[in-house]
Enzyme design. Sequence first.
Site, PDB file in Angstrom:
ATOM      1  CB  CYS A  74      -0.785  -0.042   8.292  1.00 18.31           C
ATOM      2  SG  CYS A  74      -1.474  -1.282   7.187  1.00 18.31           S
ATOM      3  CB  CYS A 133      -0.902  -0.001   1.237  1.00 18.55           C
ATOM      4  SG  CYS A 133      -1.995   1.430   1.275  1.00 18.55           S
ATOM      5  CB  CYS A 158      -1.525   3.957   8.111  1.00 16.03           C
ATOM      6  SG  CYS A 158      -2.615   4.560   6.801  1.00 16.03           S
ATOM      7  CB  CYS A 168     -15.716  -6.999   6.310  1.00 18.15           C
ATOM      8  SG  CYS A 168     -17.084  -6.756   7.440  1.00 18.15           S
ATOM      9  CB  CYS A 228     -18.742  -4.714   4.894  1.00 15.04           C
ATOM     10  SG  CYS A 228     -17.781  -3.333   5.543  1.00 15.04           S
ATOM     11  CB  CYS A 240     -18.381   0.386   8.740  1.00 18.82           C
ATOM     12  SG  CYS A 240     -17.271  -0.485   9.851  1.00 18.82           S
ATOM     13  NE  ARG A 300     -18.036  -5.064  13.353  1.00 23.39           N
ATOM     14  CZ  ARG A 300     -18.475  -4.387  12.280  1.00 23.39           C
ATOM     15  NH1 ARG A 300     -17.643  -3.720  11.538  1.00 23.39           N
ATOM     16  NH2 ARG A 300     -19.746  -4.396  11.973  1.00 23.39           N
TER      17      ARG A 300
END
Length: 346
Positions: A61, A54, A58, A98, A129, A189, A261
Amino acid sequence: MTTSPVRWTQGSALKLFNEPLLELLFRAQTVHREHFNPKRIQLSTLLSIKTGNCPEDCKYCPQSARYHTGVAGEPLMDIETVLAEARRAKEAGASRFCMGAAWKNPKDRDLPHLERIITGVKALGLESCMTLGMLSAHQAQRLAQAGLDYYNHNLDTSRDFYPHIITTRSYQERLDTLEHVREAGMKVCSGGIVGLGESVSDRAALLVELANLPEPPHSVPINMLVSVAGTPLENGPDIDPFDFIRTVAAARIMMPTSYVRLSAGREQMSEQTQAMCFMAGANSIFYGCRLLTTPNPEKNRDLALLEKLGLETERGDVKREEDERLHRLAARQKEADTELYYNAAR
Ligand code: SF4
């Protein structure tokens, strides 16, 4: 989804965080019981359909191409493999499937593939999702038209603390994506992470952002940082479980109709911590062996814990109600003619 009548301020949110823990828990539990069956826990399963490489930065991550974490990059999964995983998730009790892709944003050329995946997952009777990074308005419309029910895009942390964690996309860009999702008619979400080095005030500010959206998110994942070797946060501070529980309780009070969640980080939590999170109003968990690239407690351990606590899964309820309905139907078919049936067996 009802719109929250309350506009939260930083001061009122911080007040919640400063309440004595047991008072806060009692209040959260009371709010929870007003809006949900406190015995029901919703299960979602998360599959990484495109892993690693990616371009974003972040700091927590392992999928960022900028860090050496040993996560091997994998291309977008083929449709059959995704659907086989979705079938397995359904058999294991998940009601929502998801799918996550490690992208800054999807390319338009990926959309037909994603649309076919959505159609296939929906055909299995699962809610769908996706979390694919930023979406333009037109991409959100396309996914919604394909039948996508939910889109996940977390705010991660407070507006002020955010630049310490991510520099490659702005807080406003995240809010814009949430707006495109909402406008397209999908359910939002969105949640955040506890343990990035943020202050209590930042946690309160994150929840204020979420609760004050034009509609509070349908689901609010609260993650506990999973420190992964090779990321800038690999030596992140240990998080006091009570701080995490407080955040869950505050989220429940501030977003009374949202599903709160428990997501990443459950692996490190004791059963007692998880139980206190349920008391604090958490009513959804990610369930399954893989939570994107971080481990998640084994499915059977989750079910054993729910059983120990006397909790039941939403889908279990739906299934039992369906079984009871079929049972009643079968009983009536043994009776004489009714307004519904002509009994040809008589
Ligand atoms: S959190 Fe998402 S956007 Fe950020 S680096 Fe990881 S995969 Fe990319």
